[in-house]
Design an enzyme around this catalytic site. Structure first.
Site, PDB file in Angstrom:
ATOM      1  N   PRO A   2      11.991 -11.789   0.357  1.00 45.03           N
ATOM      2  CA  PRO A   2      12.197 -10.907  -0.795  1.00 45.03           C
ATOM      3  C   PRO A   2      11.822  -9.468  -0.449  1.00 45.03           C
ATOM      4  CG  PRO A   2      11.075 -12.911  -1.455  1.00 45.03           C
ATOM      5  CD  PRO A   2      11.097 -12.906   0.038  1.00 45.03           C
ATOM      6  N   GLU A   3      12.747  -8.539  -0.716  1.00 49.43           N
ATOM      7  CA  GLU A   3      12.518  -7.133  -0.448  1.00 49.43           C
ATOM      8  C   GLU A   3      12.335  -6.390  -1.770  1.00 49.43           C
ATOM      9  OE1 GLU A   3      11.969  -6.032   2.452  1.00 49.43           O
ATOM     10  OE2 GLU A   3      12.780  -7.549   3.787  1.00 49.43           O
TER      11      GLU A   3
END
Length: 275
Positions: A2-3
């Site tokens: 997840p960014e």
């Protein structure tokens, strides 16, 4: 992993619903990346404030009084996700943290356990202050300009994509989004960062902002595990220009998209459009 877009989408999906709630219980599962750093029972009764984000970290203020500055710093690791529900059900094998409140339960699910929930006395001090100290500018900060990016890149002698991934110049340009921003700006990911001209730095700064804004609008990217706190997957990956499209024709010039490895991460680019 997840960014920034996925973390921000997650924040937006539960922040309003949990704000103002009182903590009724805290459950810890298997150990995560770092210890909580606080006795769980000591958090019961505290009020939840307005959730915010810094880079890929979420900050959830908890206070026993109006002037409280303490809270929980959360990180989703490589495969984590947060869900907020008024009926969470029994925890599963990969559910490692529950924050039960008067409005529902915020649950961290993380199969790989690289995520973290850490108590800190303040966002700027303690554990949170140390973890956030080296982060660069937010991509939507007015200070993140082409001039700023150009000056910062002049101090690096690494490939431009690696400079973006470092997180100490700008946060949020993770692997997918760095590939896409460089494609949009027409910059080869192998170009040494200190050789990027000022005009191209202007284009790249704009491309980073535009790419991340588009990702936010599409709910982030879901390649394997990511879901927001409603359980919804992201859709950005379905509209990617180069990422994950090795051998497919470039949408601009029809040249086959190439894949190389940089810093043990896959890089996708168009050899014709990105010179």
């Amino acid at each position: 992993m997840p960014e920034l877009p996925e973390v921000e989408v997650t924040r937006q999906s539960f922040a309003e619903r949990i704000a103002g709630a009182r903590v009724t219980a805290v459950r810890l599962g298997k150990p995560l990346r770092w210890p909580l750093g606080h006795e769980p029972q000591g958090l019961v009764g505290q009020r939840v404030g307005d959730a915010s984000r810094r880079g890929k970290y979420l900050w959830l203020p908890l206070s026993a009084d109006v002037d409280g500055r303490a809270g929980l710093l959360m990180h989703l690791g490589m495969s984590g996700s947060l869900a907020f529900s008024d009926q969470p059900g029994p925890p599963g094998a990969h559910d490692h943290f529950d924050l039960a409140t008067t409005r529902g339960t915020l649950r961290l699910t993380d199969p790989r356990r690289f995520g973290a929930v850490v108590w800190s006395e303040a966002l700027e001090d303690g554990a949170a202050g140390k973890l956030l100290a080296g982060l660069g500018l937010e991509p939507f900060d007015p200070a993140f300009t082409g001039a700023y990016l150009h000056a910062a890149l002049q101090r690096r002698r690494v490939a431009i994509k690696q400079a973006l991934l470092g997180g100490d110049i700008v946060v949020g340009a993770g692997n997918i989004y760095a590939c896409e921003a460089l494609f949009a700006a027409g910059i080869n990911p192998r170009l040494r960062s200190d050789r990027l001209s000022r005009p191209r730095a202007e284009r790249l700064a704009a491309a980073v902002r535009d790419t991340l804004a588009r990702a936010l609008a599409l709910g982030g990217s879901t390649l394997r595990d990511f879901r927001d706190a409603h359980g919804m997957a992201g859709a950005f990956q379905l509209q990617a220009g180069v990422y994950g499209r090795e051998g497919e024709p470039c949408s601009v010039c029809a040249t086959p998209v190439r894949r190389i490895v940089q810093g043990q991460r896959s890089t996708f680019f168009c050899p014709h459009c990105q010179r």
